[in-house]
Design an enzyme around this catalytic site. Structure first.
Site, mmCIF file in Angstrom:
data_model
loop_
_atom_site.group_PDB
_atom_site.id
_atom_site.type_symbol
_atom_site.label_atom_id
_atom_site.label_comp_id
_atom_site.label_asym_id
_atom_site.label_seq_id
_atom_site.Cartn_x
_atom_site.Cartn_y
_atom_site.Cartn_z
ATOM 1 N N GLU A 120 -22.089 18.276 33.713
ATOM 2 C CA GLU A 120 -22.738 17.589 32.595
ATOM 3 C C GLU A 120 -23.654 16.468 33.097
ATOM 4 O O GLU A 120 -24.543 16.021 32.366
ATOM 5 C CB GLU A 120 -21.690 17.015 31.636
ATOM 6 C CG GLU A 120 -20.962 18.054 30.796
ATOM 7 C CD GLU A 120 -21.772 18.521 29.589
ATOM 8 O OE1 GLU A 120 -22.668 17.785 29.151
ATOM 9 O OE2 GLU A 120 -21.497 19.631 29.093
ATOM 10 N N TYR B 160 -20.300 10.588 28.009
ATOM 11 C CA TYR B 160 -19.382 11.172 28.989
ATOM 12 C C TYR B 160 -20.104 11.439 30.304
ATOM 13 O O TYR B 160 -19.632 11.065 31.383
ATOM 14 C CB TYR B 160 -18.794 12.480 28.439
ATOM 15 C CG TYR B 160 -18.122 13.343 29.488
ATOM 16 C CD1 TYR B 160 -16.848 13.021 29.960
ATOM 17 C CD2 TYR B 160 -18.756 14.470 30.008
ATOM 18 C CE1 TYR B 160 -16.223 13.802 30.922
ATOM 19 C CE2 TYR B 160 -18.147 15.252 30.975
ATOM 20 C CZ TYR B 160 -16.877 14.917 31.427
ATOM 21 O OH TYR B 160 -16.268 15.700 32.393
ATOM 22 N N SER C 29 -18.935 16.234 37.354
ATOM 23 C CA SER C 29 -19.147 17.248 36.320
ATOM 24 C C SER C 29 -20.587 17.741 36.285
ATOM 25 O O SER C 29 -21.530 16.967 36.502
ATOM 26 C CB SER C 29 -18.795 16.656 34.950
ATOM 27 O OG SER C 29 -19.231 17.488 33.897
#
Length: 331
Positions: free
Chosen positions: A126, A148, A124
């Protein structure tokens, strides 16, 4: 001879689009979903009789091993995760178990029972978090800003580690934000388009949002699952950034979404501090040059088209509840 693919998290946004793509290419598709008293199969309902749905859980090593051993897949796509960032702050340990250690469990199952399978890990953007360079590419250092994202970094590096340690064909796709009408309602893009549809139909009058200045590289999920498949067709395994190379603010998304139904967003949007993250990720912008040069991947759906399609879908979904009498005119 047709190939067999195993998709974890097939009932999610990406899983459903990937299953469609693989079916078109003649694969036999197995897809996992977690056991629930009322399983949510809405996204795969239209292809449910064409795929093999199996119950599995990334927390259960023996279950994953049995599954891989019995199916003997040619390709494994790990799309299952606890994937909602705000939840990762309230449930950080569970997020780590699913999104981080779950990857290791699946890799272990493949290593022992089907080592020739090609493996795709859903990494990801992120992971870049508090970005150290813009745009972000495969060599950009990670600076995760949520539980996460930290779990995703573990999943990413354990995939690299198994590739280098056991000579497995294991790839990670570092995907930037990708959306669609199948996106979950908890994600900001779908929250916006569903909110617009509700306001358009007279079911609500306001939409409460957090930071409108956050910038993201948004693409269409259908384009991104094509990149996943292309990675596993390459001669050698590697990691790739998948993004559009464009950045847009949440505010731009809001303007386009309300504009698609002829409404002024400023009359309906309320900024609510409770939707701000404890640690904000301000700017994500991917550089997909490596993927383009390696296997010719290009996004096909524009940002404007993506927003329009999502609004149109939500307007149509809520038409039966509408308090309006005029013709739906979503672009």
């Amino acid at each position: 001879m047709s190939k067999t693919a195993l998709i974890t998290g097939v009932t999610g946004q990406d899983g459903s689009y990937l299953a469609e793509l693989l079916l078109e290419k003649g694969y036999e598709v197995y897809g996992t979903h977690r056991r629930a008293s009322t399983p949510n199969l809405e996204r795969v309902e239209h292809i449910q009789n064409k795929i093999n749905l199996v119950q599995a859980d990334l927390l259960d090593q023996s279950c994953l091993s049995t599954l891989v051993k019995s199916i003997q897949p040619d390709e494994v796509y790990n799309l299952a995760a606890q994937s909602f960032v705000p939840t990762s702050w309230t449930q950080p340990l569970m997020t780590g178990e699913f999104t981080g250690l779950g990857v290791a469990r699946l890799l272990e199952a493949i290593r022992h029972h089907c080592p020739s399978a090609k493996f795709y890990q859903a990494s990801s953007s992120e992971m870049f978090g508090k970005v150290l360079e813009t745009p972000q590419k495969e060599t950009t250092p990670f600076y995760p800003r949520s539980p996460y994202a930290v779990a995703k970094v573990y999943g990413h590096y354990i995939t690299v580690n198994y590739r280098e340690s056991y000579d497995m064909f294991a790839c990670s796709g570092i995907l930037f934000n990708h959306e669609s009408p199948r996106r979950g309602l908890e994600f900001v893009t779908r929250k916006i388009t569903n909110g617009v549809a509700r306001i358009y139909h007279g079911l609500d009058t306001e939409l409460r949002l957090g930071n409108l200045d956050s910038k993201r590289d948004w693409g269409f999920a259908g384009d991104y699952v094509r990149a996943m498949w292309m990675m596993l067709q390459a001669d050698t395994p590697d990691d790739y950034v998948v993004g559009t190379g464009e950045t847009h603010t949440v505010r731009e998304f809001v303007e386009l979404a309300f504009g698609a139904v002829g409404l002024d967003w400023q009359k309906h949007v309320v900024i609510d501090p409770k939707f701000f993250r404890p640690a904000e990720v301000d700017l994500l912008l991917g550089d997909p040059t490596k993927a383009k040069e390696a296997f010719g991947w290009e996004p096909e759906c524009s940002f404007k088209q993506l927003v329009s399609d999502m609004v149109k879908s939500d307007v149509e979904k809520l038409a039966g509840q509408s308090k309006r009498h005029k013709h739906i005119k979503a672009a």
